[in-house]
Every structure is written in C-alpha cells, then in structure tokens.
Design a protein around this motif. Structure first.
Motif, PDB file in Angstrom:
ATOM      1  N   THR A 299       0.800  -1.193   0.045  1.00  0.00           N
ATOM      2  CA  THR A 299       0.131   0.123   0.110  1.00  0.00           C
ATOM      3  C   THR A 299       0.941   1.249   0.014  1.00  0.00           C
ATOM      4  O   THR A 299       0.336   2.439  -0.515  1.00  0.00           O
ATOM      5  N   GLY A 300       2.064   1.142   0.324  1.00  0.00           N
ATOM      6  CA  GLY A 300       3.039   2.335   0.452  1.00  0.00           C
ATOM      7  C   GLY A 300       2.827   2.934   1.768  1.00  0.00           C
ATOM      8  O   GLY A 300       3.359   4.211   1.744  1.00  0.00           O
ATOM      9  N   ASN A 301       2.056   2.481   2.623  1.00  0.00           N
ATOM     10  CA  ASN A 301       1.826   3.184   4.018  1.00  0.00           C
ATOM     11  C   ASN A 301       3.069   3.019   4.979  1.00  0.00           C
ATOM     12  O   ASN A 301       2.562   2.345   5.913  1.00  0.00           O
ATOM     13  N   LEU A 305       8.932   4.022   2.588  1.00  0.00           N
ATOM     14  CA  LEU A 305       8.611   3.882   1.321  1.00  0.00           C
ATOM     15  C   LEU A 305       8.273   4.769   0.378  1.00  0.00           C
ATOM     16  O   LEU A 305       7.528   6.079   0.803  1.00  0.00           O
ATOM     17  N   ASP A 306       8.960   5.219  -0.874  1.00  0.00           N
ATOM     18  CA  ASP A 306       8.230   6.206  -1.653  1.00  0.00           C
ATOM     19  C   ASP A 306       6.973   6.116  -2.236  1.00  0.00           C
ATOM     20  O   ASP A 306       6.662   6.955  -2.754  1.00  0.00           O
ATOM     21  N   ARG A 307       6.567   4.930  -2.611  1.00  0.00           N
ATOM     22  CA  ARG A 307       5.550   4.390  -3.117  1.00  0.00           C
ATOM     23  C   ARG A 307       5.072   3.090  -2.902  1.00  0.00           C
ATOM     24  O   ARG A 307       5.939   2.378  -1.996  1.00  0.00           O
ATOM     25  N   ALA A 308       4.039   2.673  -3.403  1.00  0.00           N
ATOM     26  CA  ALA A 308       3.441   1.294  -2.985  1.00  0.00           C
ATOM     27  C   ALA A 308       4.281   0.224  -4.060  1.00  0.00           C
ATOM     28  O   ALA A 308       4.320   0.917  -5.276  1.00  0.00           O
ATOM     29  N   TYR A 309       4.541  -0.723  -3.572  1.00  0.00           N
ATOM     30  CA  TYR A 309       4.864  -1.823  -4.663  1.00  0.00           C
ATOM     31  C   TYR A 309       4.043  -3.033  -4.809  1.00  0.00           C
ATOM     32  O   TYR A 309       3.563  -3.491  -3.670  1.00  0.00           O
ATOM     33  N   SER A 310       3.984  -3.525  -6.071  1.00  0.00           N
ATOM     34  CA  SER A 310       2.803  -4.573  -6.108  1.00  0.00           C
ATOM     35  C   SER A 310       3.616  -5.783  -5.712  1.00  0.00           C
ATOM     36  O   SER A 310       4.837  -5.958  -5.757  1.00  0.00           O
ATOM     37  N   ARG A 324      20.869 -17.557  -1.644  1.00  0.00           N
ATOM     38  CA  ARG A 324      22.254 -17.583  -0.736  1.00  0.00           C
ATOM     39  C   ARG A 324      22.635 -16.340  -0.364  1.00  0.00           C
ATOM     40  O   ARG A 324      23.630 -16.240   0.301  1.00  0.00           O
ATOM     41  N   GLY A 325      22.615 -15.353  -1.285  1.00  0.00           N
ATOM     42  CA  GLY A 325      23.073 -14.257  -1.123  1.00  0.00           C
ATOM     43  C   GLY A 325      22.311 -13.001  -0.364  1.00  0.00           C
ATOM     44  O   GLY A 325      21.116 -13.320  -0.263  1.00  0.00           O
ATOM     45  N   THR A 326      22.888 -11.902   0.107  1.00  0.00           N
ATOM     46  CA  THR A 326      22.074 -11.052   0.814  1.00  0.00           C
ATOM     47  C   THR A 326      21.481 -10.171  -0.189  1.00  0.00           C
ATOM     48  O   THR A 326      21.546 -10.345  -1.353  1.00  0.00           O
ATOM     49  N   LEU A 327      20.211  -9.649   0.496  1.00  0.00           N
ATOM     50  CA  LEU A 327      19.515  -8.704  -0.512  1.00  0.00           C
ATOM     51  C   LEU A 327      19.016  -7.771   0.091  1.00  0.00           C
ATOM     52  O   LEU A 327      18.728  -7.625   1.195  1.00  0.00           O
ATOM     53  N   ASP A 328      19.359  -6.348  -0.266  1.00  0.00           N
ATOM     54  CA  ASP A 328      19.312  -5.285   0.299  1.00  0.00           C
ATOM     55  C   ASP A 328      18.192  -4.453  -0.272  1.00  0.00           C
ATOM     56  O   ASP A 328      17.866  -4.212  -1.281  1.00  0.00           O
ATOM     57  N   PHE A 329      17.228  -4.225   0.650  1.00  0.00           N
ATOM     58  CA  PHE A 329      15.760  -3.636   0.183  1.00  0.00           C
ATOM     59  C   PHE A 329      16.214  -1.937  -0.003  1.00  0.00           C
ATOM     60  O   PHE A 329      16.687  -1.403   0.864  1.00  0.00           O
ATOM     61  N   SER A 330      15.685  -1.264  -0.914  1.00  0.00           N
ATOM     62  CA  SER A 330      15.657   0.193  -0.963  1.00  0.00           C
ATOM     63  C   SER A 330      14.750   0.628  -2.176  1.00  0.00           C
ATOM     64  O   SER A 330      14.272  -0.266  -2.979  1.00  0.00           O
ATOM     65  N   ASN A 331      14.392   1.840  -1.902  1.00  0.00           N
ATOM     66  CA  ASN A 331      13.294   2.108  -3.006  1.00  0.00           C
ATOM     67  C   ASN A 331      13.841   2.167  -4.378  1.00  0.00           C
ATOM     68  O   ASN A 331      12.960   1.538  -5.286  1.00  0.00           O
ATOM     69  N   LEU A 335      12.087  -0.130  -7.500  1.00  0.00           N
ATOM     70  CA  LEU A 335      11.925   0.607  -8.646  1.00  0.00           C
ATOM     71  C   LEU A 335      12.596   0.071  -9.763  1.00  0.00           C
ATOM     72  O   LEU A 335      11.621  -0.260 -10.717  1.00  0.00           O
ATOM     73  N   SER A 336      13.837  -0.326  -9.800  1.00  0.00           N
ATOM     74  CA  SER A 336      14.432  -1.183 -10.937  1.00  0.00           C
ATOM     75  C   SER A 336      13.779  -2.452 -10.886  1.00  0.00           C
ATOM     76  O   SER A 336      13.835  -2.823 -12.166  1.00  0.00           O
ATOM     77  N   ALA A 337      13.355  -3.533  -9.935  1.00  0.00           N
ATOM     78  CA  ALA A 337      12.782  -4.270 -10.057  1.00  0.00           C
ATOM     79  C   ALA A 337      11.405  -4.263 -10.558  1.00  0.00           C
ATOM     80  O   ALA A 337      11.075  -5.068 -11.676  1.00  0.00           O
ATOM     81  N   GLN A 338      10.655  -3.255 -10.584  1.00  0.00           N
ATOM     82  CA  GLN A 338       9.420  -3.258 -11.039  1.00  0.00           C
ATOM     83  C   GLN A 338       9.579  -2.979 -12.460  1.00  0.00           C
ATOM     84  O   GLN A 338       8.863  -3.632 -13.212  1.00  0.00           O
ATOM     85  N   LYS A 339      10.684  -2.256 -13.049  1.00  0.00           N
ATOM     86  CA  LYS A 339      10.704  -1.742 -14.524  1.00  0.00           C
ATOM     87  C   LYS A 339      11.027  -3.214 -15.083  1.00  0.00           C
ATOM     88  O   LYS A 339      10.499  -3.502 -16.081  1.00  0.00           O
ATOM     89  N   ALA A 340      12.174  -3.878 -14.555  1.00  0.00           N
ATOM     90  CA  ALA A 340      12.383  -5.278 -15.442  1.00  0.00           C
ATOM     91  C   ALA A 340      11.340  -6.113 -15.324  1.00  0.00           C
ATOM     92  O   ALA A 340      11.110  -6.955 -15.987  1.00  0.00           O
TER      93      ALA A 340
END
Ligand code: ZN
Length: 496
Positions: A299-301, A305-310, A324-331, A335-340
């Motif tokens: 919901t982006g709430n 968060l800059d926005r909601a992510y589906s 097995r790799g680390t995964l860093d969350f950032s806006n 956003l680039s995941a959303q585009k891809a």
C-alpha cells in the motif's frame, strides 16, 4: 531436459547432486511463520525462495510433500528457553482468545502469501495441535538419556549429547563456546549447563497457552515442534529442511540434536538456508525503526517507502538475487525491479500471441544456436542450486529475441519451428510455473468503464450510431449493459 539438480547443503557445506531418499517422492520441511503479528518483509523471502524450490521440484517431476508449520504455541524468542507468551500477550492486549489471535494472523499470512503467489504447502501443521507428539518425543529423549527433568521443566543435555554426537555440526558453534557464554538466562539455575535448551517448560502463572504433561502444566520448547511435526508427516529422515539463515542456531542445530537423540539419526539429508534481507544496508528490526510489513509494502503506507510496490514486483525483486546471497531493500532497488518485471511481462504477452507462420525461408543457424543456448542457460541456472538470478538474466537474453521478433527485426520463420516452440514453452513455463510470476492486470475497471461511457455519450450527441453500437457490444461482451435513462447514462450487470 537435463534433470541433474545440484543443491548446496548447509550441513556438508557442499553442492551435491540431489538424490531423493525415496525417488520420485520428496519430503520437504520449511520453518513457517509465528502468528502473533503482521507478516513482514523478512517473512517473504523464505516463503518465496522455498516456493520456487517446491515449484521447480514439481516441474522436474518429483512428487513433493511440502510441510510448512505454523508456530502458534506463542513462545518464539531468540533464546528459546524461557520465551514470553507472545500469543497470550497479544490476546490480553486485544481482549481476544489466544486461538483468535492465531486465526487472525494465520489468515492474514495466507492473504499476503496468496498475493505473492506463494503456493500453499501440502500440509500446514500447527504446533498447538501436536502437543501429544511433542510430549512423546520428549519421553523418548529422556528414555535415551539425553534429557532431564528439573523443577517441572525438561532440558536437553547438550554436554551428554556431544559425547556421542557432534553438536554444532550445522552452525559451526561448539559447546565449549556455549559453556563459557556469560548471558544471564532466566531459569538457568534449573539447567546443568547454559547450553542446555528447554524441551518442556513449566508455565509461569501469566503464561496463558499451557497444556498438561507428565512434568507440569506447561508448553513445549520452540525447537521441538519442528522435530515432532516433520517426523510425523515426512518420517524420521526426509530430503530437504529449509529456513532462514537466522534459524541455523539454535533452532536447526537443536532440531538435529533432538532427532538424533530420539531416533538415532539426523532428520534431513539436505539443509537449505536463505540469506537475510537488509533495509538500506541495515538489519531489519523493530528497535531500529526500519520494520516494513508486507501490507505496508503493497500500500506504500510506511515512511520508508516512496511508493507502493505490487506483490509481483516484490516477488521479482527477491528472485533477482540468489537465495544464498544477501538482498538489500531500497526504493531504488524496488523501482528497478518493477521496471524489469514489467519488461518481462510485456515479453510474456508478446510470446503468448506469437504463432509460427506457414511460409518457409532459410533458417538462421546462429540465431537458432543463440536461442537454444539461452534456454539451456535458464535451466542450467535453476539446476545450479536454484540460481534464479542467473535464470532471470538468461530469460532477458530470450526477451531480446522476442522483442526483435515483435519489432520485425527477426522473422519467426528464420527460427527452426521446434526451437521456436521450445522457446515459447520454456519462457512461459519458467516465468509462470517455476518463478511464479504473473501479469498483474490493471484492476481499476471503473476508470475504464466511465471513460467508455463518456465516449458513448459523445457519440450519441453526434449521432455516430456505429460507434454507439460498438461500445454497447464491448459492454455486452464483458457481461455489462449500458442503461439510457431520462436522467442520464449508467451501466449495470447484464441480467440476461
Ligand atoms: Zn522450525
């Protein structure tokens, strides 16, 4: 297709060929959620990772029994020994029955998992429904001499166990280190050694969730539920045990010890652990104020968060990294995941609409080789310890070809018909059935209905009756009708 699947085993620290104990049946156990709060970003990664493991094993033709438990006894703590009754605490706070709390958060967990397109496991046992099995297991461990009763509680004797078995074989933590630990544990006076962990704990007066046992009114230790339930549904030795890396110690280490002390052998052949998610480079924790629930993410709430992510963006984001790799969350990363993800979905739409034409032209051998290699890269990556990151990279190589076909740079006929069909099938199968990604359709239907009604109104005023009929037909095809009324135009569901 090459079926040689290699899995990195956290226990042996080796990548080895996956060979099920009872081919083609595969037993898989994954530690599930605790249900006294909303599912958060950290819950999503193991769920998505092991969903892909489950999906891919099934894709390879294995008959998988996937067990994922619900921890609802209410004691989950970093130090499992004297965990506070979290479910009971929440129940008191919200004036609910403990089982209401469990139901509420189990349902909420299922809802977000469904949004993430995580399949339901074959069995989802609740710890609270398997108290008898846990008590029986404790009795057996006591009989075998690896546990002792103290003041109504029962503890696992780590020192005794380590005389016969290598305690710490999974995590690399050895008992000597544990003995010299200086942490003050509540109830430590009851234990022979600080490394001993509770199998049964006598309930304090404020602990609501409690059951009768031969030792006291109390509750089982956290590690025990997984040992008891995995043995019940998958047998004393099964194929894969999974969970987050944070569970390796003490949880999984203790599970191994309990099973060996009870049945005489290790519970699982392969141990798989997913790495953690960090948020802007930091560990996620309520105390650090960077805690994001999945509902907030969708919901982006949340101020982070800059926005909601589906949900599919979130799922894709997780699959873009190897588990097995680390995964860093950032806006930015989301956003680039959303585009891809959207690029991939556009490719999916295109390839679904493509059919092989009748006309014949010379085949392009180089192109055929490139396509074949990319398809092989996809499956070889999955066979290499479920490397979804490399698989997605190979999918993007196929996507280039699909887009080139779409823009007429490549003629389909220059591809061998069998290669084309293989590309189409693989691309769709991998995205939809293995990675579990689907096209998130725009669900804001009202906006489109009202826009069409505006066009309808205009067409009537301009007496463009062919347009009027066309729009009416579109509505009819969707099971809707346009209502021309004295006071204006509206729509309704077609009752005929
Ligand atoms: Zn567990």
């Amino acid at each position: 297709m090459n079926n040689a699947l290699f899995i990195y085993n956290t226990l042996t620290k080796e990548k080895t060929l996956f060979e099920p104990i009872n081919h083609p049946y595969v037993g898989m156990y994954v530690c599930g959620p605790t249900v006294y709060g909303d599912a958060h970003l950290g819950n999503a990664r193991p769920a998505v990772v092991f969903d892909v493991v489950y999906r891919y094993l099934k894709y390879l033709g294995y008959k998988v029994r996937y067990v994922r438990n619900i921890t609802d006894v209410g004691h989950l703590e970093n130090d499992s020994d004297d965990g506070e009754d979290k479910v009971g605490k929440k129940a008191k706070l919200e004036k609910l029955e403990p089982m209401e709390v469990v139901q509420l958060y189990t349902d909420a967990y299922h809802q977000v998992m469904q949004k993430l397109n995580v399949l339901m496991p074959s069995i989802e046992p609740h710890a609270s429904a398997h108290i008898t099995e846990q008590i029986q297991m404790i009795e057996e461990i006591i009989r075998n001499g690896y546990a002792y009763e103290s003041n109504g509680s029962v503890y696992f004797d780590v020192k005794k166990y380590s005389e016969h078995h290598p305690y710490g074989e999974l995590s690399g933590r050895i008992p000597e280190e544990l003995y010299s630990g200086t942490r003050e544990l509540d109830g430590q006076h009851e234990k022979k050694n600080s490394a001993d962990f509770a199998l049964w704990k006598k309930a304090s007066p404020e602990h609501i969730m409690r059951w009768p046992s031969p030792w006291s009114m109390g509750f089982p230790g956290w590690h025990l539920e997984c040992s008891a339930m995995s043995a019940k549904y998958l047998g004393n030795t099964f194929d894969i045990h999974g969970g987050g890396m944070d569970l390796m110690f003490p949880h999984h280490e203790s599970e191994i010890a309990q099973s060996k002390a009870c049945h005489g052998h290790a519970p699982a052949k392969y141990w798989m652990h997913n790495n953690m998610i960090t948020i802007n480079g930091q560990k996620m924790a309520k105390s650090l104020g960077n805690f994001i629930t999945l509902h907030q993410l969708f919901t982006g709430n949340n101020s982070l968060l800059d926005r909601a992510y589906s949900p599919m963006t979130v799922r894709f984001f997780m699959l873009q990294a190897h588990y097995r790799g680390t995964l860093d969350f950032s806006n930015d990363a989301l956003l680039s995941a959303q585009k891809a993800y959207k690029r991939l979905m556009n490719g999916l739409k295109i390839i679904k609409s493509l059919t092989y034409p009748e006309n014949h032209i010379p085949k392009d051998d180089k192109l055929n080789d490139e396509i074949r290699n990319s398809i092989n890269d996809c499956f070889n990556s999955l066979n290499d310890d479920f490397n979804t990151a490399a698989c997605i990279a190979a999918l993007f190589n196929l996507l280039k070809k699909i887009n080139a076909i779409h823009s007429s740079q490549i003629r389909i006929e220059s591809i061998d018909p069998a290669v084309f069909e293989q590309m189409k099938k693989s691309f769709i199968d991998i995205i939809e059935n293995i990675l579990g990604l689907y096209e998130e359709k725009n669900t804001r239907t009202e906006v489109f209905i009202n826009a069409l009604l505006d066009l309808y109104r205009e067409a009537k005023i301009l007496k463009q009756y062919d347009k009027v009929d066309k729009i009416r037909a579109i509505f009819k095809a969707e099971g809707l009708v346009i209502k021309d009324m004295k006071n204006g135009i509206d729509w309704a569901y077609d009752e005929n």
